[in-house]
Design an enzyme around this catalytic site. Structure first.
Site, mmCIF file in Angstrom:
data_model
loop_
_atom_site.group_PDB
_atom_site.id
_atom_site.type_symbol
_atom_site.label_atom_id
_atom_site.label_comp_id
_atom_site.label_asym_id
_atom_site.label_seq_id
_atom_site.Cartn_x
_atom_site.Cartn_y
_atom_site.Cartn_z
ATOM 1 N N ASP B 7 0.969 -1.056 -0.066
ATOM 2 C CA ASP B 7 -0.038 -0.104 -0.088
ATOM 3 C C ASP B 7 0.892 1.116 -0.065
ATOM 4 O O ASP B 7 1.694 1.134 0.472
ATOM 5 C CB ASP B 7 -0.832 -0.017 1.261
ATOM 6 C CG ASP B 7 -1.775 1.080 1.319
ATOM 7 O OD1 ASP B 7 -2.280 1.554 0.288
ATOM 8 O OD2 ASP B 7 -1.907 1.532 2.540
ATOM 9 N N GLU B 9 -0.288 4.888 0.901
ATOM 10 C CA GLU B 9 -0.347 6.030 1.992
ATOM 11 C C GLU B 9 -0.429 5.497 3.149
ATOM 12 O O GLU B 9 -1.036 4.253 3.440
ATOM 13 C CB GLU B 9 -1.745 6.806 1.755
ATOM 14 C CG GLU B 9 -1.674 7.716 0.499
ATOM 15 C CD GLU B 9 -2.954 8.196 0.303
ATOM 16 O OE1 GLU B 9 -3.216 9.136 1.067
ATOM 17 O OE2 GLU B 9 -3.544 7.871 -0.621
#
Lengths: 201, 201
Positions: B7, B9
């Protein structure tokens, strides 16, 4: 959203085995699928020649480090990456391809890999997947991407057929004649124009 | 062969909308799915706020350019890339994520995208795919890769479940408690140790 899938050797860099043959001065390593159509036999022969001549992976990687991308390849990829995600799909091996892909700008790489022993000798190869290029394009399709594929030879044709737009770059005359449904390009500037046209369509 | 899906953020860079809220001094832009659980409503609200305040994509991209990756993220990725292919999977948009991914080292990026009008205003968003993270891991699995996935929040859980090895990095306490089957890490050094252990297994 677009992904462009590009073959590595012949499209972005010169043929790796030709470079190895040249640097090691072992002309036997110039054999390709033209002389030995059975890929497994071809690879086993190559590995045998390397081992008879005591050539380790490390030495080959040093040869690959000296190789230069085809002139204009890096700039072409930088241009393309502003407009499309880029993946490099090669039937070569991680251990050979990764240094070149890093030199080109670190794009996503799909390939196979080699088996190395504790002395750094190449003892075997592993195809991660049969029909890897075609299947990769298929799976990326299923992730809702529009795919442009660029290749130069027989082992790219299934990928070109699977893509939304299949393009030949620097194909030999026989490939070009046999698969005339795919437009051929011989300069990155021409290829750029065609891709720009596709992206706008 | 391994692929690590990360991922963006919270795992590699700070939250983009928080940065936008801070730089534009519009606290309303700090709303997340915690305050507005309906993602479509949330995004439409964000787009409305941007347009009411005449904030174009260009301005947001300038804010994003000023953002710094989480300390150590770039080196962590460089280390990881020697051992595993890397893909970044984010529910953010190409127009926001790409500059950050380039700053991190140009890894493969899977994301969604925004619709921009001729004045550079953001007018809508397009999810390329529902359940994008999970489906991407599934398709990479079908290409015969072993998948390590690293995420921090609810929208990563389906991806972590689909992967061969799901790891949480910097999760909030509630996510950690609810999904205790995934080991949690709070420093890249710890995460590296765990990944090394997986690669050797």
């Amino acid at each position: 959203m677009f992904i462009t899938c590009l073959d590595l050797e012949g499209v972005l860099i010169p043929e790796i085995w030709i470079a190895i043959a040249k640097y090691t001065k072992i002309p036997q390593l110039e054999i390709t699928t033209r002389e030995e159509p059975d890929y497994d036999k071809l690879m086993k022969k190559r590995i045998e020649i390397l081992n008879v001549n005591n050539i380790t992976l490390n030495e080959i990687q040093n040869i690959i480090k000296k190789m230069k991308p085809i002139q204009g390849a890096k700039k072409f990829l930088e241009w393309l990456h502003e407009l499309s995600e880029i993946f490099i799909l090669t039937d070569s091996y991680l251990e050979f391809a990764k240094p070149m892909v890093k030199a080109l700008g670190n794009y996503g790489l799909f390939c196979h890999n080699l088996e190395i022993n504790e002395k750094g000798k190449i003892i075997d190869y592993t195809l991660r997947l049969q029909n890897m290029k075609k299947l990769t394009v298929q799976k990326l399709h299923e992730l809702n991407y529009v795919i442009i594929a660029v290749g130069d030879s027989y082992n790219d044709i299934a990928m070109l057929k699977e893509a939304d737009f299949g393009l030949l770059f620097n194909p030999p005359e026989n490939v070009r004649a046999e698969f005339s449904q795919f437009p051929s390009f011989f300069e990155y500037t021409e290829l750029k124009k065609k891709i720009q046209e596709i992206l706008k369509s």
